[in-house]
Design a protein around this motif. Structure first.
Motif, PDB file in Angstrom:
ATOM      1  N   LYS A   1      -1.828   4.000  -5.134  1.00 48.22           N
ATOM      2  CA  LYS A   1      -3.249   4.168  -5.443  1.00 48.22           C
ATOM      3  C   LYS A   1      -3.759   3.126  -6.431  1.00 48.22           C
ATOM      4  CE  LYS A   1      -3.044   9.143  -4.566  1.00 48.22           C
ATOM      5  NZ  LYS A   1      -3.195  10.506  -5.134  1.00 48.22           N
TER       6      LYS A   1
ATOM      7  N   ASN B   1     -11.635  -0.956   6.768  1.00 48.36           N
ATOM      8  CA  ASN B   1     -11.191   0.439   6.676  1.00 48.36           C
ATOM      9  C   ASN B   1     -11.818   1.343   7.730  1.00 48.36           C
ATOM     10  OD1 ASN B   1      -9.551  -0.062   4.399  1.00 48.36           O
ATOM     11  ND2 ASN B   1     -11.288   0.134   3.011  1.00 48.36           N
TER      12      ASN B   1
ATOM     13  N   LEU C   1      -5.713  -0.035  -5.216  1.00 50.87           N
ATOM     14  CA  LEU C   1      -7.101   0.007  -4.768  1.00 50.87           C
ATOM     15  C   LEU C   1      -8.021   0.520  -5.871  1.00 50.87           C
ATOM     16  CD1 LEU C   1      -6.522   1.697  -1.288  1.00 50.87           C
ATOM     17  CD2 LEU C   1      -6.645  -0.751  -1.763  1.00 50.87           C
TER      18      LEU C   1
ATOM     19  N   TYR D   1       0.797  -1.223   0.000  1.00 50.56           N
ATOM     20  CA  TYR D   1       0.000   0.000   0.000  1.00 50.56           C
ATOM     21  C   TYR D   1       0.830   1.274   0.000  1.00 50.56           C
ATOM     22  CZ  TYR D   1       0.677   1.779   4.757  1.00 50.56           C
ATOM     23  OH  TYR D   1       1.200   2.346   5.891  1.00 50.56           O
TER      24      TYR D   1
ATOM     25  N   ASN E   1     -11.943   1.509  -2.469  1.00 47.22           N
ATOM     26  CA  ASN E   1     -10.881   1.177  -1.511  1.00 47.22           C
ATOM     27  C   ASN E   1     -10.744  -0.322  -1.268  1.00 47.22           C
ATOM     28  OD1 ASN E   1      -9.816   3.764  -0.966  1.00 47.22           O
ATOM     29  ND2 ASN E   1     -11.492   4.202   0.442  1.00 47.22           N
TER      30      ASN E   1
END
Length: 301
Positions: free
Chosen positions: A214, A256, A217, A198, A221
């Motif tokens: 980015k 998340n 994802l 990530y 997300n």
């Protein structure tokens, strides 16, 4: 935390609250209707008395309140029937509430079953990305600035998404997020950890100053590596494709959200960030390990 807070947070307390809520819902309109009935009865008695004694002096207020009193007496006499009707309504409501509770339990059990199936499908212990150094710029003073292409891979090795990063320094680090399901009710028995890259940075940067990857994802997300997972005709095992995608989105909404993930017993934390030094044209495969975390391998899919 006092007793009432502790009690009403339990299953029994929750049921008591539901019963109290139902009683309020039923009793409120019952009291309102009773009040309206008493007022109408008093008005009826007043009009009736006035017609009977139209040639006599009548005290309107006394007649009206006398009618209200008669209305109350009437309700008291009918109280056993009203109680019987009320109890019947309570029983009927309880039956429907029980049926609804059973349906909710079935829905929740199906949801948990599907989420467990999703977790099983997330166990990618294979190549998930490719990182390649495409350019090296040497600056005055000996500093170096490198350009990297980070490409997300499917299980078949197909390139899904690519993102370009420019970093000052010789080494490149790729950090990962590890999600642990060990203490969650959706733990599958086989999969307790998943991981995905990530963040990317160099030895000249603090990890928190690194760049988010980015392309890993989608716009919801959810890591794109979990959309192209398995070899059967639907792409996933133990669950149809549509349900898989729906539950996958729900799962990462929980992951998340710190509050939801804590309530669900799901823990997320940063893995150890592996590093490597690449020359121009060199590349490395990023693989997810079965126990969680990532590592660099030679570029050999």
């Amino acid at each position: 935390m006092d007793f009432s807070t502790n009690f009403f947070s339990t299953a029994a307390g929750s049921y008591v609250l539901k019963v109290m809520h139902f009683l309020l819902k039923v009793m409120y309109p019952l009291f309102v209707c009773s009040g309206i009935f008493v007022l109408l009865y008093g008005l009826y008695a007043f009009i009736k008395e006035c017609k009977i004694r139209k040639n006599e002096n009548v005290n309107p207020l006394a007649v009206f309140f006398d009618g209200i009193f008669c209305g109350i007496i009437f309700l008291v006499r009918k109280l056993p029937y009203l109680i019987l009707i009320f109890c019947g309504g309570l029983i009927v409501n309880s039956i429907f509430a029980f049926i609804n509770e059973v349906d909710q339990i079935k829905v929740n059990n199906q949801r948990i079953k599907e989420l467990k199936a999703v977790v099983k499908n997330l166990s990618r212990a294979d190549a998930v990305a490719l990182i390649k150094c495409t350019d090296v710029n040497h600056k005055d003073g000996g500093s170096v600035r490198k350009t990297y292409e980070f490409t997300v891979l499917s299980t078949a090795g197909d390139e899904l998404e690519t993102e370009v990063f420019e970093l000052e320094g010789n080494e490149v680090f790729v950090d990962s997020i590890i999600v642990n399901f060990e203490y969650s009710e959706i733990e599958s028995g086989k999969v307790s950890n998943i991981a995905y890259p990530y963040r990317i940075y160099s030895e000249k940067m603090k990890p928190e100053d690194g760049f988010d990857i980015k392309c890993m994802l989608n716009n919801e997300n959810v890591p794109v590596i979990y959309y192209f997972s398995k070899p059967d005709e639907d792409g996933v095992y133990g669950i149809d494709r549509e349900s898989y995608l729906e539950r996958l989105k729900e799962l990462f909404e929980i992951i998340n959200d710190d509050t939801k993930s804590r309530e669900a017993g799901i823990r997320s934390f940063h893995g150890s960030a592996p590093s490597c030094e690449l020359k121009k044209g060199e590349s490395r495969i990023i693989k997810v390990q079965g126990t969680g975390g990532i590592r660099f391998d030679e570029n050999s899919l």
